[in-house]
Motif scaffolding. Structure first.
Motif, PDB file in Angstrom:
ATOM      1  N   GLU A   1      58.007 -68.266 108.491  1.00  0.00           N
ATOM      2  CA  GLU A   1      58.865 -69.394 108.821  1.00  0.00           C
ATOM      3  C   GLU A   1      60.077 -68.808 109.516  1.00  0.00           C
ATOM      4  O   GLU A   1      60.767 -67.944 108.937  1.00  0.00           O
TER       5      GLU A   1
ATOM      6  N   ILE B   1      56.961 -65.458 104.426  1.00  0.00           N
ATOM      7  CA  ILE B   1      57.306 -66.213 103.221  1.00  0.00           C
ATOM      8  C   ILE B   1      56.144 -66.391 102.249  1.00  0.00           C
ATOM      9  O   ILE B   1      56.350 -66.808 101.113  1.00  0.00           O
TER      10      ILE B   1
ATOM     11  N   ASP C   1      60.686 -70.730  98.789  1.00  0.00           N
ATOM     12  CA  ASP C   1      59.882 -71.458  99.768  1.00  0.00           C
ATOM     13  C   ASP C   1      58.779 -72.299  99.127  1.00  0.00           C
ATOM     14  O   ASP C   1      57.957 -72.885  99.834  1.00  0.00           O
TER      15      ASP C   1
END
Length: 151
Positions: free
Chosen positions: A53, A58, A82
């Motif tokens: 991201e 992530i 996340d």
């Protein structure tokens, strides 16, 4: 912008995420960690996914050959900050798609009773609880899942 890439277990971002995963499961598994750690090595993994991201890794996941036409999902992880954004489902769907393209007919996986969020993820994505397989047979804290990925 979210980007999902197919890579290998040698990818540095995959390995960095796996380190975070290992730290988390070492705490959760406690005394049982060394038993499970022996099954979580990445040396036999050829198929790995990393999600980015804004160019930051992530989340990740992988699969390896379990036996003829059966892929075993391994090393699923999303950074805590996340989570709740559908990233893990995105990883799982991409792993299933890749396994299907590689001529696998089903996926299996193992998680533990100490991972309610993982159990919910797999159920939400169509995996069904199945008898414990292989090295997890007779292990009370393990929960195994399977899913047909035939079209």
């Amino acid at each position: 912008m979210t980007q999902v890439i197919r890579t290998s277990a040698e990818n540095p971002d995959f390995l960095a995420l796996i380190e975070k995963l290992n730290e988390d499961i070492e705490v959760r598994d406690g005394a049982e960690h060394s038993f499970y750690a022996q099954f979580n090595k990445t040396d036999s993994i050829k198929y790995a996914i990393v999600v980015y991201e804004n160019q930051k890794a992530i989340g990740c996941g992988a699969f390896k050959v379990y036996k003829d036409q059966v892929a075993e999902i391994k090393r699923m992880y999303v950074n805590p900050e996340d989570r709740g954004k559908g990233i893990a489902s995105k990883i799982l769907k991409e792993l299933e798609s890749w396994a299907r393209e590689a001529n696998f007919k089903s996926c299996i996986l193992e998680t533990g009773k100490k991972y309610p969020e993982a159990i919910a993820l797999y159920k939400k994505n169509g995996f069904a609880i199945t008898a414990n397989y292989g090295q997890y047979e007779g292990i009370e804290d393990s929960i195994c899942f399977s899913k047909s990925i035939l079209k």
